[in-house]
Design an enzyme around this catalytic site. Structure first.
Site, short mmCIF file in Angstrom:
data_model
loop_
_atom_site.label_atom_id
_atom_site.label_comp_id
_atom_site.label_asym_id
_atom_site.label_seq_id
_atom_site.Cartn_x
_atom_site.Cartn_y
_atom_site.Cartn_z
N LYS A 15 5.65 0.71 -16.12
CA LYS A 15 6.30 0.73 -14.80
C LYS A 15 7.59 -0.07 -14.78
CE LYS A 15 3.29 -1.37 -12.19
NZ LYS A 15 2.15 -1.62 -13.05
N ARG A 90 -0.18 -2.32 -3.86
CA ARG A 90 -1.28 -2.22 -4.82
C ARG A 90 -2.63 -2.09 -4.15
NH1 ARG A 90 -0.11 -5.16 -10.46
NH2 ARG A 90 2.06 -5.48 -10.01
N ARG A 129 3.44 -7.31 -26.04
CA ARG A 129 4.54 -7.55 -25.11
C ARG A 129 5.01 -9.00 -25.11
NH1 ARG A 129 4.05 -5.68 -18.94
NH2 ARG A 129 2.56 -7.36 -18.66
N ARG A 162 3.37 -13.49 -21.81
CA ARG A 162 2.92 -13.84 -20.47
C ARG A 162 1.51 -14.42 -20.51
NH1 ARG A 162 4.14 -8.85 -16.57
NH2 ARG A 162 2.02 -9.33 -15.93
N ARG A 173 -7.42 -7.22 -15.53
CA ARG A 173 -6.34 -6.60 -14.74
C ARG A 173 -6.57 -5.10 -14.61
NH1 ARG A 173 -1.73 -8.53 -18.25
NH2 ARG A 173 -0.39 -7.12 -17.11
#
Ligand code: ADP
Ligand code: ZN
Length: 223
Positions: A15, A90, A129, A162, A173
């Site tokens: 996204k 969300r 990531r 992160r 998540r």
């Protein structure tokens, strides 16, 4: 052409990266609630202190808090500017809040892009990531590596992982997403705003898919 868009989709579907590319291409503003929340954490505001624990556990920050961040942002931008809401709404409650915020501002959504990727793709992507600690640019050690290890190509900032990109938190998540956000897909389908984007492929291909979907909006608008 002004676009007012929402990007939906599981964490790790891309996204943010697709939103960043499209916002640049169309000269519109990317509003990422995740990034805005991380800025609050970084500056150690009251809000940030509360949000950090929730985010680190892979859960959602409360609807009112996130909606007020978005409302301030949209109100300060003025109604002539297009935007991509990346990561908001969300929950169904947030979708309702967004509707009333936009109504107050006299604007409406053009489309909701559902950026879809399989669980395997997601886990692989989030595992690799890293993000620039200075400018926020996102890299992936597998598919989008930086030129120099550990360093941002753009600003030479340090690349960091992160706190919520650890395997057990990623799983949490995904669960939160399935339970709270997936219902938004049928919500927006019923409103005839939903466009589904396949984001399992290479980044370039996924951006193409998203831009093609936008062309269909233009046709719908009769332009
Ligand atoms: P991802 O989509 O990859 O999970 P984001 O950067 O969009 O990452 O969001 C990170 C975290 O910020 C979320 O896990 C959640 O805790 C919080 N967050 C972001 N947007 C919202 C939102 N609209 N409502 C509630 N919490 C949010
Ligand atoms: Zn950077």
């Amino acid at each position: 052409m002004i676009y007012r868009l929402v990007f939906l989709g599981p964490p790790g579907a891309g996204k943010g990266t697709i939103a960043q590319a499209m916002a640049e291409a169309f000269g519109i503003t990317q509003i990422s609630t995740g990034s805005l929340l991380r800025e609050e954490v970084e500056s150690q505001t009251e809000l940030g202190k509360k949000a950090k624990a929730i985010m680190d556990a892979g859960q959602y920050v409360d609807d009112e808090t996130v909606a007020s961040i978005v409302e301030n942002k949209l109100a300060s931008m003025g109604k002539e500017k297009g935007f991509i809401l990346d990561g908001f709404p969300r929950t169904i409650k947030q979708a309702e809040m967004l509707e009333s915020i936009m109504q107050k501002l006299g604007i409406a959504l053009d489309a909701v892009l559902d950026i879809e990727a399989s669980d395997d793709t997601i886990i692989e992507r989030l595992g690799g990531r890293v993000q620039c600690s200075k400018c926020g640019k996102v890299y992936n050690l597998k598919n989008v590596p930086p030129e120099e290890e550990g360093k941002c190509d753009g600003c030479s900032g340090k690349l960091v992982k992160r706190d919520d990109d650890k395997p057990e938190i990623i799983k949490m998540r995904l669960e939160t997403y399935r339970k709270k956000t997936e219902p938004l897909i049928s919500h927006y389908r019923e409103k005839r705003l939903l466009l589904t984007i396949d984001a399992n492929g290479a980044l370039k291909e996924n951006i193409d898919n998203a831009e093609k979907a936008l062309k269909r909006i233009n046709e719908k608008k009769g332009e």
